[in-house]
Design a protein around this motif. Structure first.
Motif, PDB file in Angstrom:
ATOM      1  N   HIS A 172       0.831  -1.213   0.000  1.00 36.50           N
ATOM      2  CA  HIS A 172       0.000   0.000   0.000  1.00 36.50           C
ATOM      3  C   HIS A 172       0.862   1.259   0.000  1.00 36.50           C
ATOM      4  O   HIS A 172       0.638   2.189  -0.792  1.00 36.50           O
ATOM      5  CB  HIS A 172      -0.925  -0.003   1.222  1.00 36.50           C
ATOM      6  CG  HIS A 172      -1.804   1.216   1.306  1.00 36.50           C
ATOM      7  ND1 HIS A 172      -2.886   1.402   0.467  1.00 36.50           N
ATOM      8  CD2 HIS A 172      -1.744   2.321   2.113  1.00 36.50           C
ATOM      9  CE1 HIS A 172      -3.460   2.568   0.752  1.00 36.50           C
ATOM     10  NE2 HIS A 172      -2.792   3.126   1.741  1.00 36.50           N
ATOM     11  N   GLU A 173       1.868   1.315   0.871  1.00 38.94           N
ATOM     12  CA  GLU A 173       2.714   2.504   0.946  1.00 38.94           C
ATOM     13  C   GLU A 173       3.552   2.679  -0.312  1.00 38.94           C
ATOM     14  O   GLU A 173       3.712   3.800  -0.825  1.00 38.94           O
ATOM     15  CB  GLU A 173       3.640   2.443   2.169  1.00 38.94           C
ATOM     16  CG  GLU A 173       4.487   3.702   2.327  1.00 38.94           C
ATOM     17  CD  GLU A 173       5.385   3.666   3.547  1.00 38.94           C
ATOM     18  OE1 GLU A 173       6.081   4.663   3.796  1.00 38.94           O
ATOM     19  OE2 GLU A 173       5.393   2.631   4.244  1.00 38.94           O
ATOM     20  N   VAL A 174       4.087   1.570  -0.835  1.00 41.71           N
ATOM     21  CA  VAL A 174       4.895   1.643  -2.054  1.00 41.71           C
ATOM     22  C   VAL A 174       4.065   2.180  -3.217  1.00 41.71           C
ATOM     23  O   VAL A 174       4.492   3.083  -3.950  1.00 41.71           O
ATOM     24  CB  VAL A 174       5.478   0.263  -2.406  1.00 41.71           C
ATOM     25  CG1 VAL A 174       6.109   0.280  -3.801  1.00 41.71           C
ATOM     26  CG2 VAL A 174       6.513  -0.163  -1.370  1.00 41.71           C
ATOM     27  N   TYR A 175       2.858   1.621  -3.400  1.00 43.47           N
ATOM     28  CA  TYR A 175       2.010   2.065  -4.505  1.00 43.47           C
ATOM     29  C   TYR A 175       1.655   3.541  -4.348  1.00 43.47           C
ATOM     30  O   TYR A 175       1.641   4.300  -5.328  1.00 43.47           O
ATOM     31  CB  TYR A 175       0.726   1.238  -4.555  1.00 43.47           C
ATOM     32  CG  TYR A 175       0.941  -0.215  -4.913  1.00 43.47           C
ATOM     33  CD1 TYR A 175       1.980  -0.594  -5.754  1.00 43.47           C
ATOM     34  CD2 TYR A 175       0.102  -1.209  -4.409  1.00 43.47           C
ATOM     35  CE1 TYR A 175       2.185  -1.925  -6.088  1.00 43.47           C
ATOM     36  CE2 TYR A 175       0.299  -2.537  -4.738  1.00 43.47           C
ATOM     37  CZ  TYR A 175       1.333  -2.895  -5.568  1.00 43.47           C
ATOM     38  OH  TYR A 175       1.523  -4.210  -5.886  1.00 43.47           O
ATOM     39  N   ASP A 180       2.299   8.995  -6.530  1.00 40.27           N
ATOM     40  CA  ASP A 180       2.565  10.436  -6.366  1.00 40.27           C
ATOM     41  C   ASP A 180       3.609  10.942  -7.351  1.00 40.27           C
ATOM     42  O   ASP A 180       3.732  12.156  -7.555  1.00 40.27           O
ATOM     43  CB  ASP A 180       3.043  10.714  -4.935  1.00 40.27           C
ATOM     44  CG  ASP A 180       1.910  10.614  -3.923  1.00 40.27           C
ATOM     45  OD1 ASP A 180       0.737  10.655  -4.346  1.00 40.27           O
ATOM     46  OD2 ASP A 180       2.201  10.479  -2.716  1.00 40.27           O
ATOM     47  N   LEU A 181       4.374  10.014  -7.948  1.00 41.07           N
ATOM     48  CA  LEU A 181       5.436  10.425  -8.866  1.00 41.07           C
ATOM     49  C   LEU A 181       4.981  10.424 -10.329  1.00 41.07           C
ATOM     50  O   LEU A 181       5.792  10.676 -11.221  1.00 41.07           O
ATOM     51  CB  LEU A 181       6.637   9.474  -8.724  1.00 41.07           C
ATOM     52  CG  LEU A 181       7.332   9.464  -7.361  1.00 41.07           C
ATOM     53  CD1 LEU A 181       8.444   8.405  -7.349  1.00 41.07           C
ATOM     54  CD2 LEU A 181       7.908  10.838  -7.047  1.00 41.07           C
ATOM     55  N   ARG A 190      11.131  13.356  -3.952  1.00 42.37           N
ATOM     56  CA  ARG A 190      10.292  12.215  -3.583  1.00 42.37           C
ATOM     57  C   ARG A 190      10.737  10.924  -4.261  1.00 42.37           C
ATOM     58  O   ARG A 190      10.352   9.829  -3.823  1.00 42.37           O
ATOM     59  CB  ARG A 190       8.832  12.511  -3.921  1.00 42.37           C
ATOM     60  CG  ARG A 190       8.204  13.609  -3.067  1.00 42.37           C
ATOM     61  CD  ARG A 190       6.804  13.926  -3.556  1.00 42.37           C
ATOM     62  NE  ARG A 190       6.834  14.498  -4.915  1.00 42.37           N
ATOM     63  CZ  ARG A 190       5.736  14.721  -5.639  1.00 42.37           C
ATOM     64  NH1 ARG A 190       4.541  14.412  -5.152  1.00 42.37           N
ATOM     65  NH2 ARG A 190       5.847  15.239  -6.849  1.00 42.37           N
ATOM     66  N   VAL A 191      11.542  11.031  -5.320  1.00 43.75           N
ATOM     67  CA  VAL A 191      12.048   9.835  -6.002  1.00 43.75           C
ATOM     68  C   VAL A 191      12.915   9.028  -5.051  1.00 43.75           C
ATOM     69  O   VAL A 191      12.757   7.808  -4.914  1.00 43.75           O
ATOM     70  CB  VAL A 191      12.843  10.232  -7.266  1.00 43.75           C
ATOM     71  CG1 VAL A 191      13.599   9.020  -7.817  1.00 43.75           C
ATOM     72  CG2 VAL A 191      11.907  10.788  -8.335  1.00 43.75           C
ATOM     73  N   ALA A 192      13.827   9.700  -4.369  1.00 41.79           N
ATOM     74  CA  ALA A 192      14.709   9.005  -3.437  1.00 41.79           C
ATOM     75  C   ALA A 192      13.930   8.430  -2.265  1.00 41.79           C
ATOM     76  O   ALA A 192      14.222   7.326  -1.784  1.00 41.79           O
ATOM     77  CB  ALA A 192      15.792   9.963  -2.930  1.00 41.79           C
ATOM     78  N   GLU A 193      12.895   9.154  -1.803  1.00 39.05           N
ATOM     79  CA  GLU A 193      12.089   8.662  -0.691  1.00 39.05           C
ATOM     80  C   GLU A 193      11.326   7.397  -1.082  1.00 39.05           C
ATOM     81  O   GLU A 193      11.272   6.420  -0.326  1.00 39.05           O
ATOM     82  CB  GLU A 193      11.104   9.758  -0.257  1.00 39.05           C
ATOM     83  CG  GLU A 193      11.782  11.017   0.293  1.00 39.05           C
ATOM     84  CD  GLU A 193      10.803  12.148   0.515  1.00 39.05           C
ATOM     85  OE1 GLU A 193       9.587  11.939   0.265  1.00 39.05           O
ATOM     86  OE2 GLU A 193      11.232  13.242   0.924  1.00 39.05           O
ATOM     87  N   ALA A 194      10.738   7.424  -2.285  1.00 43.38           N
ATOM     88  CA  ALA A 194      10.010   6.241  -2.761  1.00 43.38           C
ATOM     89  C   ALA A 194      10.961   5.065  -2.957  1.00 43.38           C
ATOM     90  O   ALA A 194      10.610   3.915  -2.655  1.00 43.38           O
ATOM     91  CB  ALA A 194       9.291   6.570  -4.069  1.00 43.38           C
ATOM     92  N   ALA A 195      12.147   5.347  -3.447  1.00 40.07           N
ATOM     93  CA  ALA A 195      13.128   4.287  -3.660  1.00 40.07           C
ATOM     94  C   ALA A 195      13.517   3.634  -2.339  1.00 40.07           C
ATOM     95  O   ALA A 195      13.683   2.404  -2.260  1.00 40.07           O
ATOM     96  CB  ALA A 195      14.363   4.846  -4.358  1.00 40.07           C
ATOM     97  N   GLN A 196      13.658   4.432  -1.285  1.00 34.97           N
ATOM     98  CA  GLN A 196      14.010   3.896   0.023  1.00 34.97           C
ATOM     99  C   GLN A 196      12.912   2.974   0.544  1.00 34.97           C
ATOM    100  O   GLN A 196      13.188   1.886   1.073  1.00 34.97           O
ATOM    101  CB  GLN A 196      14.236   5.049   1.013  1.00 34.97           C
ATOM    102  CG  GLN A 196      15.470   5.886   0.748  1.00 34.97           C
ATOM    103  CD  GLN A 196      16.757   5.177   1.143  1.00 34.97           C
ATOM    104  OE1 GLN A 196      16.749   4.117   1.762  1.00 34.97           O
ATOM    105  NE2 GLN A 196      17.894   5.767   0.768  1.00 34.97           N
ATOM    106  N   ALA A 229       9.717   9.640 -13.449  1.00 33.62           N
ATOM    107  CA  ALA A 229      10.087   9.658 -12.035  1.00 33.62           C
ATOM    108  C   ALA A 229       9.871   8.288 -11.392  1.00 33.62           C
ATOM    109  O   ALA A 229      10.648   7.859 -10.532  1.00 33.62           O
ATOM    110  CB  ALA A 229       9.284  10.719 -11.292  1.00 33.62           C
ATOM    111  N   GLN A 230       8.820   7.592 -11.800  1.00 31.45           N
ATOM    112  CA  GLN A 230       8.571   6.247 -11.274  1.00 31.45           C
ATOM    113  C   GLN A 230       9.685   5.300 -11.693  1.00 31.45           C
ATOM    114  O   GLN A 230      10.177   4.493 -10.891  1.00 31.45           O
ATOM    115  CB  GLN A 230       7.223   5.734 -11.772  1.00 31.45           C
ATOM    116  CG  GLN A 230       6.029   6.477 -11.218  1.00 31.45           C
ATOM    117  CD  GLN A 230       4.728   6.061 -11.877  1.00 31.45           C
ATOM    118  OE1 GLN A 230       4.735   5.593 -13.018  1.00 31.45           O
ATOM    119  NE2 GLN A 230       3.620   6.239 -11.176  1.00 31.45           N
ATOM    120  N   SER A 231      10.091   5.396 -12.949  1.00 35.14           N
ATOM    121  CA  SER A 231      11.175   4.559 -13.453  1.00 35.14           C
ATOM    122  C   SER A 231      12.468   4.830 -12.685  1.00 35.14           C
ATOM    123  O   SER A 231      13.191   3.902 -12.307  1.00 35.14           O
ATOM    124  CB  SER A 231      11.384   4.817 -14.946  1.00 35.14           C
ATOM    125  OG  SER A 231      12.484   4.078 -15.438  1.00 35.14           O
TER     126      SER A 231
END
Length: 250
Positions: A172-175, A180-181, A190-196, A229-231
């Motif tokens: 859920h959090e990952v999606y 958002d990207l 936010r790219v780095a945050e999502a990657a983490q 950004a997702q990629s």
């Protein structure tokens, strides 16, 4: 036998028989006084072999070469080979019917995912991710998982499924972060945050260096369906997991 009879016997159309005559694969049989072709058992055996070879995906030139290799063989030997081939086809059909029966049972119980028929193992994995949501990224992920069920060799399937099972609790959090990207730039913080977050969800076994664009067909399909950004986030997450994996080996 006339052309319609031999075509019906072998399971092809009269038009196909005429085409094989024109292509030189099937010799012209003798004709009756009224001009109709008269086919015999050897014609039927040869026509059945042509059909079998074409169903295997061989082109007409390849079929011609295969038939040339069979010249001089006795009728009994050819018939035995055809019988063995039919037995193999029967076994394949039986296996497919068993798999279809299992899918029907799951469909009746409401356990078949919206992505269509997948293996039981991947079906359980999709069920673990929860019901399909309004998240565009979740929908893409489920489509990719259904694709993997088709393209991943059966002997590798258990390993892949085992590797992904632990990610369900983070889904859920990952999606949400990847959604958002969708309109963000690749250099968005936010790219780095999502990657983490994604890297934390993935096991060490998932660590690999994503190939460059155009280097891998399946990877291109996956990353090409993502926003820039997702990629970037997914590629960074995979690198982070790979670095974590390498540190663990030291």
């Amino acid at each position: 036998m006339r052309i319609g009879e031999i075509a019906a016997l072998v399971g092809v159309t009269p038009r196909a028989v005429r085409h094989y005559h024109q292509s030189g694969l099937l010799p012209e049989p003798p004709r009756r006084a009224n001009g109709y072709r008269e086919y015999g058992i050897r014609d039927a055996v040869l026509l059945a072999r042509i059909r079998r070879l074409t169903e295997l995906g061989l082109g007409l030139d390849e079929v011609r070469g295969a038939l040339a290799d069979d010249e001089g063989r006795g009728l009994v030997e050819v018939l035995r080979e055809l019988e063995a081939d039919l037995a193999r086809q029967e076994a394949v059909i039986r296996e497919r019917r068993e798999r279809l029966a299992a899918l029907l049972d799951r469909a009746r119980d409401g356990l078949l995912p919206a992505e269509g028929p997948v293996s039981e193992e991947f079906g359980e994995l999709l069920a673990g991710l929860g019901p399909a949501s309004d998240s565009p990224m979740a929908a893409k992920d489920r489509e990719i998982l259904a694709l993997l069920d088709t393209v991943v060799p059966e002997e590798e399937r258990a390993r892949v499924i085992g590797m992904l099972h632990g990610t369900a609790e983070y889904a859920h959090e990952v999606y949400a972060r990847l959604d958002d990207l969708a309109e963000a730039a690749p250099d968005d913080p936010r790219v780095a945050e999502a990657a983490q977050v994604l890297a934390a969800a993935l096991p060490d076994e998932a660590g690999w260096e994503p190939p460059a664009e155009g280097a891998d067909g399946l990877a291109d399909v996956f990353f090409g369906d993502l926003a820039p950004a997702q990629s970037a986030a997914v590629r960074l997450a995979l690198r982070l997991v790979r670095e974590r994996q390498q540190k663990g080996k030291r």
